[in-house]
Design a protein around this motif. Structure first.
Motif, PDB file in Angstrom:
ATOM      1  N   HIS A 286       4.160  -1.076   1.633  1.00 43.45           N
ATOM      2  CA  HIS A 286       4.348  -0.906   3.071  1.00 43.45           C
ATOM      3  C   HIS A 286       3.399  -1.814   3.844  1.00 43.45           C
ATOM      4  O   HIS A 286       3.782  -2.460   4.822  1.00 43.45           O
ATOM      5  N   ALA A 287       2.129  -1.833   3.417  1.00 43.95           N
ATOM      6  CA  ALA A 287       1.126  -2.643   4.111  1.00 43.95           C
ATOM      7  C   ALA A 287       1.494  -4.114   4.058  1.00 43.95           C
ATOM      8  O   ALA A 287       1.427  -4.825   5.073  1.00 43.95           O
TER       9      ALA A 287
ATOM     10  N   VAL B 271      -3.375   0.789  -5.675  1.00 38.54           N
ATOM     11  CA  VAL B 271      -4.339   0.411  -4.646  1.00 38.54           C
ATOM     12  C   VAL B 271      -3.787   0.917  -3.319  1.00 38.54           C
ATOM     13  O   VAL B 271      -2.775   0.401  -2.828  1.00 38.54           O
ATOM     14  N   ALA B 272      -4.413   1.924  -2.753  1.00 45.12           N
ATOM     15  CA  ALA B 272      -3.941   2.504  -1.501  1.00 45.12           C
ATOM     16  C   ALA B 272      -4.478   1.696  -0.325  1.00 45.12           C
ATOM     17  O   ALA B 272      -5.653   1.328  -0.315  1.00 45.12           O
ATOM     18  N   PRO B 273      -3.637   1.396   0.676  1.00 45.68           N
ATOM     19  CA  PRO B 273      -4.118   0.631   1.832  1.00 45.68           C
ATOM     20  C   PRO B 273      -5.350   1.251   2.480  1.00 45.68           C
ATOM     21  O   PRO B 273      -6.289   0.541   2.847  1.00 45.68           O
ATOM     22  N   GLN B 274      -5.354   2.583   2.602  1.00 46.35           N
ATOM     23  CA  GLN B 274      -6.469   3.235   3.282  1.00 46.35           C
ATOM     24  C   GLN B 274      -7.780   3.051   2.520  1.00 46.35           C
ATOM     25  O   GLN B 274      -8.855   2.937   3.118  1.00 46.35           O
ATOM     26  N   GLU B 275      -7.699   2.990   1.206  1.00 49.79           N
ATOM     27  CA  GLU B 275      -8.911   2.784   0.405  1.00 49.79           C
ATOM     28  C   GLU B 275      -9.492   1.398   0.670  1.00 49.79           C
ATOM     29  O   GLU B 275     -10.714   1.226   0.766  1.00 49.79           O
ATOM     30  N   VAL B 276      -8.614   0.391   0.766  1.00 50.48           N
ATOM     31  CA  VAL B 276      -9.079  -0.964   1.055  1.00 50.48           C
ATOM     32  C   VAL B 276      -9.690  -1.009   2.456  1.00 50.48           C
ATOM     33  O   VAL B 276     -10.753  -1.614   2.673  1.00 50.48           O
ATOM     34  N   ILE B 277      -9.029  -0.364   3.410  1.00 51.56           N
ATOM     35  CA  ILE B 277      -9.534  -0.344   4.785  1.00 51.56           C
ATOM     36  C   ILE B 277     -10.891   0.350   4.855  1.00 51.56           C
ATOM     37  O   ILE B 277     -11.803  -0.117   5.534  1.00 51.56           O
ATOM     38  N   ASP B 278     -11.032   1.457   4.131  1.00 54.45           N
ATOM     39  CA  ASP B 278     -12.294   2.190   4.158  1.00 54.45           C
ATOM     40  C   ASP B 278     -13.449   1.377   3.567  1.00 54.45           C
ATOM     41  O   ASP B 278     -14.599   1.505   3.997  1.00 54.45           O
ATOM     42  N   GLN B 279     -13.140   0.551   2.566  1.00 54.86           N
ATOM     43  CA  GLN B 279     -14.200  -0.222   1.914  1.00 54.86           C
ATOM     44  C   GLN B 279     -14.464  -1.555   2.607  1.00 54.86           C
ATOM     45  O   GLN B 279     -15.613  -1.945   2.811  1.00 54.86           O
TER      46      GLN B 279
ATOM     47  N   ILE C 155      -9.457  -7.644   5.844  1.00 47.13           N
ATOM     48  CA  ILE C 155      -9.515  -8.126   4.462  1.00 47.13           C
ATOM     49  C   ILE C 155      -8.160  -7.919   3.792  1.00 47.13           C
ATOM     50  O   ILE C 155      -7.690  -8.773   3.021  1.00 47.13           O
ATOM     51  N   LEU C 156      -7.510  -6.789   4.086  1.00 44.56           N
ATOM     52  CA  LEU C 156      -6.167  -6.558   3.556  1.00 44.56           C
ATOM     53  C   LEU C 156      -5.199  -7.597   4.111  1.00 44.56           C
ATOM     54  O   LEU C 156      -4.350  -8.141   3.388  1.00 44.56           O
ATOM     55  N   ARG C 157      -5.316  -7.903   5.388  1.00 46.72           N
ATOM     56  CA  ARG C 157      -4.465  -8.914   6.008  1.00 46.72           C
ATOM     57  C   ARG C 157      -4.748 -10.297   5.410  1.00 46.72           C
ATOM     58  O   ARG C 157      -3.820 -11.079   5.188  1.00 46.72           O
ATOM     59  N   LEU C 158      -6.012 -10.566   5.149  1.00 48.99           N
ATOM     60  CA  LEU C 158      -6.356 -11.861   4.565  1.00 48.99           C
ATOM     61  C   LEU C 158      -5.815 -11.974   3.149  1.00 48.99           C
ATOM     62  O   LEU C 158      -5.409 -13.062   2.713  1.00 48.99           O
TER      63      LEU C 158
ATOM     64  N   ASN D 280       4.424  -5.438   3.761  1.00 53.99           N
ATOM     65  CA  ASN D 280       5.597  -5.684   4.593  1.00 53.99           C
ATOM     66  C   ASN D 280       5.248  -5.723   6.072  1.00 53.99           C
ATOM     67  O   ASN D 280       5.623  -6.652   6.801  1.00 53.99           O
ATOM     68  N   LYS D 281       4.508  -4.717   6.542  1.00 58.23           N
ATOM     69  CA  LYS D 281       4.198  -4.649   7.967  1.00 58.23           C
ATOM     70  C   LYS D 281       3.225  -5.742   8.394  1.00 58.23           C
ATOM     71  O   LYS D 281       3.311  -6.259   9.516  1.00 58.23           O
ATOM     72  N   ILE D 282       2.299  -6.113   7.524  1.00 58.95           N
ATOM     73  CA  ILE D 282       1.360  -7.181   7.861  1.00 58.95           C
ATOM     74  C   ILE D 282       2.100  -8.510   7.977  1.00 58.95           C
ATOM     75  O   ILE D 282       1.858  -9.298   8.897  1.00 58.95           O
ATOM     76  N   LEU D 283       3.012  -8.770   7.061  1.00 60.45           N
ATOM     77  CA  LEU D 283       3.811  -9.998   7.154  1.00 60.45           C
ATOM     78  C   LEU D 283       4.600 -10.037   8.459  1.00 60.45           C
ATOM     79  O   LEU D 283       4.676 -11.081   9.126  1.00 60.45           O
ATOM     80  N   LYS D 284       5.188  -8.907   8.819  1.00 56.65           N
ATOM     81  CA  LYS D 284       5.930  -8.853  10.075  1.00 56.65           C
ATOM     82  C   LYS D 284       5.011  -9.142  11.263  1.00 56.65           C
ATOM     83  O   LYS D 284       5.397  -9.822  12.219  1.00 56.65           O
TER      84      LYS D 284
END
Length: 993
Positions: free
Chosen positions: A78-79, A682-690, A695-698, A81-85
């Motif tokens: 999901h992350a 790898v959950a998006p929220q875990e990446v965001i929290d860390q 960084i997820l977008r990059l 897909n939405k980031i690409l959009k």
């Protein structure tokens, strides 16, 4: 190079123009990003961008959101897909478009209904005893709850859009339009009720679309079954086969010799054998007649038996019967013409207690779908349980069977097998296969059985196996001529294929090939589902008529209008309320003469119709009702891309999109599919929290999204390192631009060559960035900008100009450098803003604070073409090559502790090429090389000169700089100490005033 100087007589540190900025080295993104989200919401960024386009100056761009399903937290796919959009929308906006993004959700269908049913079962309640409208309301509330959760999770990714007014397929207007779109199929004649095999989930008791099916390995029993040949002609069926009376005596004798043979079939679905109506053979396959000459004790074959088998599969089949090669012999070839004259008996024909159920002949037909890859080369054919089987059945007029009920059980009155189930309620195998196999053993009609593993269809929701089952369903005919001007074709298939080839741009191009082949080969669209939560098929059928009768379906515009009006005001629940049939039929039709259809539409029809109520109906939709881009994962070639194409071709005559962009799936660092049971998700929220969302977008920007993407701890560490390097570049610019004003600006024509070279690179890069964003090449854009920022700027331009920026007074050189930094700032922040939405906002606000300030309200600045200077670029390419040799030579001296810094050196650089020598002498090469002095010479280079293999004709001989160390700029120069201010060079003395 300037810094604090140890043991100096006078401390000149405060006289330097050192960087001044509060921009922190450590980003602290996880804690700081939510504040920027709140700020953007407060100042209404999205609405203000729309206001910029009200004067009509900006060309619209619409990315139509493929609706995610409203159940469960977001996963990494999901992350992605939405980031690409978001990359698409933001980059198009900043390049001067009016880029609109209306997020949406798919709200109907089985996944939500299944959750509500599970809750009922947990409470011991029977879903079928609940009022259907009450049940639907529970489904609606469930979807609403997850929409709110997912909306906040999507926003946390930094995704911009009309979040306050998303589109929902369960909104009343949306349900009205979905029904209206269905009615267009009703009225144009493409809707029909048919009976053919569909993917059927016995657990969920509904038909499934191909997109709702996934394939998993499972174990099953493969069986080899003999069909006794009972005739050598096929009377009454025009199959093109030769009749015995048409043949010469030798041919008649050859065929007559087959009368006692048996055709051996192989199947992995023994439960389909009671529905067998024919056998197919491959018209190009080599077949033989095999005779059994010996047998072991444990063997169902008998000595003297003759079997027809494909030659390529004979050894495997006979081995499965436990026969060694010496126990059989091949008698002769058997031709396709001979096979076409044969008829067999069903294996259960004449079985005691069968009541004549299987007392019919089984003809043989050629079939192009038959291969000799596995089995026996003969395919048992049950028209009610397979696509190929169905087509063969239609071609030859075979009888359809209705032995299997919705729960996958055999009809109760079927001899031997009544009530046995193929799949149990829990998704486990039922007793149907075993019952059939046991009866074959009992009647002596089984030659072999073997437990094997196959890849088989499963529902991606319940994870239970699905079967091919003949059920009356509602279909959209994709090869039937329908109304319209026929610009792109007369049928849905023609329009879709024309759209694919002429109207749509595909990224990557392989997407075109995939969808084209799917559309080209697909059967009619199964529109109906036997569930409750969705938009019903709003049609009525006349009692006592057949589906082929002209008056079977009621096609009345007045009835349709009443339905649509009710849906607009009450939603699709209106269809299920008491008295609905009489209400909609009105006074024109007798309710007792019509049946109301209660099947619901395939949810892919819902999402396929979104172009109508989003692109067409909303003010912020698309002017012509067509999206500029659809963007989803590769699975949507059989999902949303596919259903949207079919639906729109049936209603507006063409594809609803001008472009399709496809991304791959997310895998772990080892390239394995992510699985909760394996523990590699790898959950998006875990990446965001860390790390933070940037960084997820990059990670997305650095990945080739057209293929499958890998993510994991080590990959994210690498992404974070790239981010840190880029952040340092931005921090240097901010520090050096402190207090910069328009009065400091220098015209490019008056700048030194080095600054003009930077402007040339900017002009080159600006063109590449725009082309890259237009081509959706985000890795290309980011990598180009990143290399420019870290190599051209940090490692070269900034490295050289630090001295002038820190140590010069108010010189033309320093003003030119700061002007270039300002130009760089505006381009880098806007180039990178679509990717690093939070960081570039932070960078922008550091220079331009204010309640209404935001980088996301800016466009990428136009870059003058006159900044391009190919000759200057070629010259500086030579300069940089020579600099690399000097830098490498001095690094050896630093490593060997001969010097501590490059400013202690005054190397002699031997240049073989006269043009390069002239170029170096014209650019103050000692500043470029960051040495205190340098000697450039055309003298032959001595043997001890340092060289780099990749830079020919340049050699460096190390020499130490002569003079004293300037206590302000640290250069070692002969004139230090000869000026008004103690211990400084001429340049620094002038700067001190």
């Amino acid at each position: 190079m300037c810094a604090d100087t140890p043991d100096q007589t006078v401390d000149y540190k405060d006289t330097l123009n050192l960087p001044k900025t509060d921009f922190p080295m450590r980003a602290g993104l996880p804690k700081r990003e939510p504040a920027w989200l709140e700020r953007w919401n407060r100042i209404g960024i999205y609405d203000r961008l729309r206001d910029k386009a009200k004067d009509g100056s900006r060309k619209p761009f619409t990315l139509h959101d493929g609706p995610p399903y409203a159940n469960g937290h977001l996963h990494i796919g999901h992350a992605l897909n939405k980031i690409l959009k978001d990359f698409v929308v933001r980059s198009q906006q900043m390049m001067g478009r009016d880029a609109r993004y209306i997020p949406g959700w798919d709200c109907h269908g089985l996944p939500i209904e299944w959750k509500i049913e599970e809750a009922y079962r947990a409470k011991g309640q029977d879903k079928d005893k609940i009022d259907v409208v009450d049940f639907r309301q529970e489904c609606r509330r469930f979807a609403e709850g997850w929409i709110d959760i997912q909306r906040e999770e999507f926003k946390r990714l930094g995704v911009t859009g009309m979040w306050d007014k998303p589109y929902l397929t369960m909104d009343f207007h949306a349900e009205r339009v979905i029904a209206e779109e269905f009615q267009k199929f009703l009225m144009n004649g493409s809707l029909y009720q048919g009976s053919k095999p569909v993917m059927w989930s016995p657990v969920e008791k509904t038909a499934l679309a191909e997109a709702e099916v996934e394939y998993h390995d499972r174990q099953t029993d493969a069986v080899w079954v003999p069909f006794d040949i009972v005739d050598v002609a096929v009377p009454g069926i025009d199959s093109g086969a030769m009749k015995a009376s048409d043949m010469d005596p030798d041919t008649v004798e050859r065929i007559a010799s087959l009368a006692t043979a048996k055709v051996v079939i192989w199947t992995t679905t023994p439960w389909t054998l009671p529905q067998n109506r024919a056998i197919c053979f491959g018209p190009t396959i080599s077949y033989g007649l095999y005779e059994i000459t010996g047998r072991p004790e444990e063997c169902w074959a008998r000595i003297g038996d003759r079997y027809l088998l494909a030659d390529a599969l004979a050894e495997e089949a006979l081995s499965a019967m436990r026969l060694e090669p010496e126990m059989y012999r091949r008698l002769r070839d058997v031709t396709p013409d001979e096979l076409a004259t044969l008829s067999c008996a069903h294996p259960l024909r004449g079985a005691e207690g069968a009541g004549g159920e299987w007392d019919y002949d089984v003809p043989l037909f050629p079939g192009d779908h038959v291969t000799d890859d596995a089995g026996t080369g003969f395919v048992h054919t049950a028209p009610s349980h397979g696509d190929d089987d169905y087509q063969i059945g239609r071609q030859h007029g075979l009888e359809m069977t209705y032995n299997i009920l919705d729960d996958s059980s055999f009809r109760a009155d079927l001899p031997f097998f009544g009530g046995e189930r193929i799949i149990k309620e829990n998704g486990k195998p039922g007793g149907a296969n075993k019952a059939v196999i046991d009866k074959l053993v009992e009647t002596g009609k089984l030659l072999a059985r073997r437990r094997i593993t196959i890849s088989d269809a499963h529902s991606w929701r319940s994870k239970a196996p699905v079967i091919r089952l003949n059920r009356p369903q509602w279909f959209a005919a994709i090869d039937r001529e329908i109304g319209g001007d026929g610009t792109y074709g007369k049928t849905i298939r023609e329009r879709a294929l024309t759209s694919i080839d002429t109207l749509v741009e595909w990224t990557p191009q392989t997407g075109r090939n995939r969808l084209h082949s799917m559309i080209e080969a697909r059967p009619d669209w199964v529109l109906s589902r036997q569930r409750a939560w969705g938009v019903p098929l709003t049609c009525f059928v006349k009692k006592g008529t057949a589906p082929t009768d002209a008056d079977f379906l009621l096609r009345d515009p007045a009835v349709n209008a009443r339905v649509l009006e009710a849906f607009e005001n009450e939603g699709a629940d209106a269809w299920y309320k008491p008295g609905a049939k009489a209400r909609f039929l009105g006074n024109e039709h007798d309710p007792d003469q019509y049946e109301q259809v209660f099947d619901i539409l395939d949810v892919w029809f819902d999402s396929g119709s979104t172009h109508a109520f989003v692109l067409r109906d909303r003010e912020d939709g698309s002017e012509d009702g067509i999206a500029d881009l659809y963007l989803e994962g590769t699975d949507q070639h059989r999902g949303w891309f596919h259903s949207s194409m079919l639906q729109a071709c049936g209603t507006i005559g063409r594809a609803p999109y001008r472009g399709v962009l496809t991304h791959g799936f997310t895998l772990d660092e080892k390239g394995m599919k992510m699985s909760k049971s394996v523990g590699n998700t790898v959950a998006p929220q875990e990446v965001i929290d860390q790390y933070g969302a940037d960084i997820l977008r990059l990670w997305v920007a650095q990945s080739d999204y057209t293929a499958d993407l890998r993510i994991g701890p080590e990959i994210l560490k690498g992404v974070a390192d790239s981010y840190r390097r880029l952040r340092n570049t931005m921090r240097f610019m901010l520090g050096s631009l402190a207090d910069f004003t328009e009065a400091d600006r220098v015209d490019p024509a008056d700048m030194p060559e080095l600054e003009r070279w930077v402007l040339h690179r900017l002009a080159e890069l600006d063109e590449n960035v725009r082309k890259g964003y237009d081509a959706y090449d985000y890795p290309g854009v980011f990598n180009a900008v990143f290399q420019f920022a870290t190599s051209d700027l940090s490692a070269f331009y900034f490295d050289i100009r630090k001295d002038a920026l820190y140590c010069d007074g108010d010189t033309a050189r320093r003003r030119a450098a700061r002007t270039v930094l300002d130009i760089l700032f505006h381009r880098l922040t806007t180039w990178l803003a679509p990717i690093l939405v939070f960081t570039m906002e932070e960078v922008w606000l550091e220079r331009f604070p204010g309640d209404d300030s935001s980088v996301h309200l800016q466009d990428i600045p136009a870059t003058p073409t006159e900044w391009r200077d190919a000759d200057l670029a070629a010259k500086w390419a030579e300069v940089r090559s020579a600099r690399r040799v000097v830098t490498a030579a001095l690094e050896i001296q630093r490593r060997d502790k001969v010097i501590g810094a490059s400013l202690e050196a005054a190397p002699v650089v031997h240049i073989r090429d006269k043009a390069m020598l002239a170029a170096l002498k014209s650019v103050a090469f000692e500043d470029v090389a960051i040495t205190s002095d340098i000697v450039l010479t055309a003298d032959p280079m001595p043997a001890e000169a340092f060289r780099l293999p990749e830079v020919e004709g340049v050699g460096v001989v190390f020499e130490k700089a002569e003079g004293q160390k300037c206590q302000r700029c640290w250069k070692i120069l002969p004139d230090v100490g000869q000026h008004r201010h103690a211990g400084v060079c001429k340049r620094c003395d002038a700067a001190l005033g």
